[in-house]
Write an enzyme that holds these catalytic residues in place. Structure first.
Site, PDB file in Angstrom:
ATOM      1  N   CYS A  22      29.050  74.105  29.899  1.00 25.86           N
ATOM      2  CA  CYS A  22      30.109  73.023  29.740  1.00 25.86           C
ATOM      3  C   CYS A  22      30.544  72.658  31.572  1.00 25.86           C
ATOM      4  O   CYS A  22      29.873  73.536  32.423  1.00 25.86           O
ATOM      5  CB  CYS A  22      31.490  74.410  29.713  1.00 25.86           C
ATOM      6  SG  CYS A  22      31.225  74.406  27.883  1.00 25.86           S
ATOM      7  N   CYS A  45      32.558  74.371  34.243  1.00 27.70           N
ATOM      8  CA  CYS A  45      32.610  75.980  34.274  1.00 27.70           C
ATOM      9  C   CYS A  45      30.709  76.976  35.084  1.00 27.70           C
ATOM     10  O   CYS A  45      29.879  76.276  34.989  1.00 27.70           O
ATOM     11  CB  CYS A  45      32.189  76.811  32.737  1.00 27.70           C
ATOM     12  SG  CYS A  45      32.207  78.386  32.536  1.00 27.70           S
TER      13      CYS A  45
END
Ligand code: SAH
Length: 344
Positions: A117, A120
């Site tokens: 992601c 992240c």
């Protein structure tokens, strides 16, 4: 023979091994309670077992403890972040948080993460390995031992994707909730996933009673693929279908996590899309201001989150803004990372 990791064994598995070793079955329960109830992590301290049995256990099993490599305490909200060293020298992070209704713990399920992601921190250093059931569980036991606090809730929202380590996570869930052991109701456990669709169906079948949190972050399929590569494998519509199935099978409402990011997912049009995607679904939306990750430029103005919450509420969607905890010690959502030196 390699020693068996005793804290990863369910009671029936331990019973079978003890019988195999020529011991009485009831001994397993005694040992299991030393470990999971009394939290005694040395066979020599299990005083109601004979010396001979204690030696046999020592030869056959190991108790894999975690070591506190680093501990950071927030000066603003009592959040404590632990960097634990695993028996093989890898590291994971665990966060103890305080809410008005009690203490919760945020635990990791993998060393690193494959999901990538974009916003992240856990994704940055890549994936190393899955955690064993005992390594997931021991984050709770070691933190409780160190802090003297009994946690009342557990969230699987630390490093890693829990449904990418499905078998070990399910075993952990069995262990943590076992009436003969730790006995935490799974009603107080939340599992957060980026959307591994087939595993959501499998989890629903188990009807465990835990809360499923789904990291959605966009209601636009293409935009979601840009920020969450997993969406290229399991697209948003298949994810929502799996969530509906989960709600039908378990009777539990699903939580959708939505990190609000300026210029990415917080416009009026984004609110329209999200409202129409979730209409009629028994769910709750948790809005999180995207947290700073030094390698990434994503940001949110606090006012942007409140504004987006209002846009959703106006459209009949049940959305609240999540409090950010531990921001001064980089313990907030998505800021955890595998880091050997522990100096993030
Ligand atoms: N892999 C799981 C659980 C770990 S991440 C999952 O994806 O759900 C826990 C939550 O933090 C997820 O909702 C994740 O999307 C969110 N998150 C990750 N980075 C973040 C950041 N920089 N700011 C806010 N939330 C973030």
């Amino acid at each position: 023979m390699e020693k068996t990791d005793i804290l990863s064994l369910k009671l029936d598995e331990l019973e079978a091994l003890l019988v195999e070793m020529g011991e009485k079955k009831f001994r397993a329960k005694q040992i299991y309670q030393w470990l999971h109830v009394k939290r005694v992590f040395g066979f020599e301290e299990m005083t109601d077992l004979s010396n001979q049995l204690r030696l046999k256990l020592e030869e056959r099993f190991c108790i894999k403890r975690l070591f506190i490599q680093k501990k950071l305490e927030s000066s603003i909200d009592n959040t404590v972040k632990y960097l634990y060293r695993l028996p093989d020298g890898n590291f994971v992070e665990t966060v103890l948080m305080e809410y008005n209704y009690g203490r919760s713990i945020c635990i990791s399920t993998q060393v690193g993460c494959k999901m990538g992601c974009r916003f992240c921190a856990s994704a940055i250093a890549g994936f190393v390995r899955n955690l064993e059931p005992s390594e997931i569980l021991m984050q709770i036991y070691e933190t409780e031992k160190d802090s003297g606090i009994r946690v009342s809730g557990v969230v699987l929202m630390g490093i890693g994707e829990p449904l990418d380590n499905y078998d070990n996570v399910v075993k952990f869930l069995n262990l943590v909730s076992d009436k003969n052991g730790n006995n935490l109701s799974l009603r107080h456990v939340s599992l957060s996933t980026c959307g591994i669709v087939p595993k959501i169906y499998e989890l629903a079948q188990l009807r465990l009673g835990l809360t499923l949190s789904v990291s959605l972050h966009s209601a636009d399929n293409d935009r979601r693929s840009e920020i969450m590569p997993v969406n290229r494998t399991y697209n948003m519509h298949s994810l929502i279908k799996a969530c509906r199935d989960y709600i039908d099978k378990t009777g539990r409402r699903v939580t959708f996590e939505y990190a609000v990011i300026d210029d990415v997912n917080s416009s009026d049009a984004d609110a329209d899309k999200l409202a129409s995607l979730l209409r009629g679904i028994n769910c709750h939306v948790n809005l999180i201001p995207v947290n700073k990750v030094k390698e990434r430029s994503y940001k949110t103005a606090r006012s942007g989150v409140e504004q987006f919450a209002r846009l959703l509420n106006k459209r009949g969607i049940n959305a609240t803004v999540r409090r950010t905890l531990g921001s001064d010690i980089e313990a907030a959502c998505g800021q955890l990372r595998r880091d050997a030196a522990g100096n993030n």
